[in-house]
Motif scaffolding. Structure first.
Motif, PDB file in Angstrom:
ATOM      1  N   LEU A 244       0.819  -1.214   0.000  1.00 56.79           N
ATOM      2  CA  LEU A 244       0.000   0.000   0.000  1.00 56.79           C
ATOM      3  C   LEU A 244       0.855   1.268   0.000  1.00 56.79           C
ATOM      4  O   LEU A 244       0.567   2.225  -0.730  1.00 56.79           O
ATOM      5  N   SER A 245       1.895   1.278   0.814  1.00 61.67           N
ATOM      6  CA  SER A 245       2.757   2.457   0.863  1.00 61.67           C
ATOM      7  C   SER A 245       3.439   2.694  -0.477  1.00 61.67           C
ATOM      8  O   SER A 245       3.591   3.851  -0.910  1.00 61.67           O
ATOM      9  N   SER A 246       3.810   1.616  -1.168  1.00 62.90           N
ATOM     10  CA  SER A 246       4.440   1.744  -2.490  1.00 62.90           C
ATOM     11  C   SER A 246       3.469   2.325  -3.510  1.00 62.90           C
ATOM     12  O   SER A 246       3.812   3.239  -4.270  1.00 62.90           O
ATOM     13  N   VAL A 247       2.240   1.786  -3.526  1.00 63.80           N
ATOM     14  CA  VAL A 247       1.236   2.252  -4.486  1.00 63.80           C
ATOM     15  C   VAL A 247       0.871   3.719  -4.233  1.00 63.80           C
ATOM     16  O   VAL A 247       0.824   4.542  -5.165  1.00 63.80           O
ATOM     17  N   ILE A 248       0.614   4.063  -2.967  1.00 60.91           N
ATOM     18  CA  ILE A 248       0.253   5.446  -2.623  1.00 60.91           C
ATOM     19  C   ILE A 248       1.404   6.399  -2.959  1.00 60.91           C
ATOM     20  O   ILE A 248       1.185   7.502  -3.477  1.00 60.91           O
ATOM     21  N   ALA A 249       2.630   5.969  -2.699  1.00 64.78           N
ATOM     22  CA  ALA A 249       3.794   6.813  -2.990  1.00 64.78           C
ATOM     23  C   ALA A 249       3.929   7.052  -4.494  1.00 64.78           C
ATOM     24  O   ALA A 249       4.224   8.178  -4.923  1.00 64.78           O
ATOM     25  N   MET A 250       3.711   6.019  -5.291  1.00 63.14           N
ATOM     26  CA  MET A 250       3.815   6.178  -6.744  1.00 63.14           C
ATOM     27  C   MET A 250       2.759   7.145  -7.279  1.00 63.14           C
ATOM     28  O   MET A 250       3.054   8.011  -8.117  1.00 63.14           O
ATOM     29  N   TYR A 251       1.544   7.019  -6.775  1.00 64.81           N
ATOM     30  CA  TYR A 251       0.486   7.939  -7.208  1.00 64.81           C
ATOM     31  C   TYR A 251       0.769   9.365  -6.733  1.00 64.81           C
ATOM     32  O   TYR A 251       0.488  10.333  -7.448  1.00 64.81           O
ATOM     33  N   SER A 252       1.338   9.509  -5.545  1.00 65.32           N
ATOM     34  CA  SER A 252       1.692  10.836  -5.045  1.00 65.32           C
ATOM     35  C   SER A 252       2.734  11.497  -5.938  1.00 65.32           C
ATOM     36  O   SER A 252       2.628  12.678  -6.286  1.00 65.32           O
ATOM     37  N   GLY A 253       3.735  10.712  -6.323  1.00 64.50           N
ATOM     38  CA  GLY A 253       4.758  11.230  -7.226  1.00 64.50           C
ATOM     39  C   GLY A 253       4.194  11.559  -8.594  1.00 64.50           C
ATOM     40  O   GLY A 253       4.569  12.571  -9.211  1.00 64.50           O
ATOM     41  N   TYR A 254       3.267  10.714  -9.067  1.00 60.94           N
ATOM     42  CA  TYR A 254       2.643  10.940 -10.376  1.00 60.94           C
ATOM     43  C   TYR A 254       1.838  12.243 -10.385  1.00 60.94           C
ATOM     44  O   TYR A 254       1.975  13.068 -11.302  1.00 60.94           O
ATOM     45  N   PHE A 255       1.016  12.448  -9.353  1.00 57.40           N
ATOM     46  CA  PHE A 255       0.208  13.677  -9.287  1.00 57.40           C
ATOM     47  C   PHE A 255       1.085  14.919  -9.089  1.00 57.40           C
ATOM     48  O   PHE A 255       0.787  15.982  -9.626  1.00 57.40           O
ATOM     49  N   THR A 256       2.177  14.762  -8.344  1.00 54.93           N
ATOM     50  CA  THR A 256       3.106  15.879  -8.187  1.00 54.93           C
ATOM     51  C   THR A 256       3.722  16.257  -9.527  1.00 54.93           C
ATOM     52  O   THR A 256       3.849  17.446  -9.858  1.00 54.93           O
ATOM     53  N   SER A 257       4.096  15.239 -10.298  1.00 53.90           N
ATOM     54  CA  SER A 257       4.659  15.488 -11.631  1.00 53.90           C
ATOM     55  C   SER A 257       3.649  16.190 -12.538  1.00 53.90           C
ATOM     56  O   SER A 257       3.993  17.129 -13.260  1.00 53.90           O
ATOM     57  N   LYS A 258       2.386  15.741 -12.485  1.00 53.95           N
ATOM     58  CA  LYS A 258       1.335  16.370 -13.293  1.00 53.95           C
ATOM     59  C   LYS A 258       1.133  17.830 -12.895  1.00 53.95           C
ATOM     60  O   LYS A 258       0.962  18.707 -13.755  1.00 53.95           O
ATOM     61  N   MET A 259       1.130  18.092 -11.595  1.00 51.81           N
ATOM     62  CA  MET A 259       0.952  19.458 -11.112  1.00 51.81           C
ATOM     63  C   MET A 259       2.120  20.339 -11.550  1.00 51.81           C
ATOM     64  O   MET A 259       1.924  21.512 -11.907  1.00 51.81           O
TER      65      MET A 259
END
Length: 251
Positions: free
Chosen positions: A216-231
């Motif tokens: 879960l921590s890996s998946v949430i971290a990847m999505y956090s990085g993805y949304f940060t990149s999009k922003m």
């Protein structure tokens, strides 16, 4: 010309060996732990050696050894190994464009040797783009494989002679190795967010004994990085648009 090419191949092979050497040494305690744990969990010497030869993944080895010693069902063992190793699918996808046109012998060899450590050395844009770079990757990954096997064998011998080595804190080498791999890769905000979120959540989930906490921590971290990149991309585009408007007004 042939001599010069051969000399270039030898130099790239040497460079691959030297670049991987620090990581080869860093996983020595980890390999010793895996080998000794197998013996202490009543694996035969043949089984203990066969594990690193075929599996070639430290975290999977440790977990699978414990599951086998606890007589876990085969389905549980396979599913757990699949989940732990799932990051290698991401590695493969990341390198797919570079490797897809290579002959099967190269794709198969590099695919088997593609560990976290080799992937960490594959960040350059020109990686795997020429015969010289392929030889570099082959020798870097190959040296890690044989080093890992050697450390496991040392652990097997030590586990047969010495008392339980699992209480010596050798598993700390796992954390140290991954920290050494991750830190140099933090080159922008999105990666920094990914690393921080993964680190914080993995500790929180561990404290609360959540079984799938690591996943879960890996998946949430990847999505956090993805949304940060999009922003960041949106912010940069907005800044460019505003700059273009100012230039148009000036003109």
């Amino acid at each position: 010309m042939s001599f010069n090419r051969k000399n270039a191949y030898l130099k790239m092979a040497q460079k691959g060996l030297l670049d991987m050497l620090p990581l080869n040494l860093a996983v020595l305690p980890w390999g010793v732990l895996c080998g000794s744990l197998a013996i202490q969990r009543d694996f035969t010497i043949f089984e203990a050696i066969l594990m690193p030869m075929i599996v070639f993944a430290g975290s999977v080895q440790l977990v699978v050894i414990e599951l086998i010693s606890d007589n876990a069902p085969l389905a549980t063992i396979l599913f757990t190994a699949f989940i732990i190793s799932s990051r290698h699918f991401l590695y493969g996808l990341a390198l797919r464009e570079k490797l897809k046109n290579l002959p099967l012998k190269w794709r198969g060899s590099l695919g088997f040797l593609l560990t976290d450590e080799l992937f960490a050395l594959s960040g350059e844009r020109q990686s795997y783009k020429s015969k010289l770079r392929l030889i570099y990757a082959l020798f870097a990954g190959g040296s890690f494989y044989f080093s890992w096997l050697a450390w496991n064998i040392i652990g097997i011998v030590a586990g047969s002679i010495l008392p339980d080595l699992t209480h010596l804190g050798l598993d700390f080498a796992i954390a140290v190795t991954f920290i050494a791999l991750v830190i140099p890769s933090i080159v922008n905000l999105s990666i920094l967010v990914t690393v921080c979120v993964a680190a914080i959540l993995s500790v929180v989930f561990k404290v609360y004994n959540l079984e799938l906490g690591l996943v879960l921590s890996s998946v949430i971290a990847m999505y956090s990085g993805y949304f940060t990149s999009k922003m960041q991309i949106k912010s940069n585009n907005k800044s460019r648009a505003m700059l273009n408007k100012k230039e148009e007004k000036i003109l």
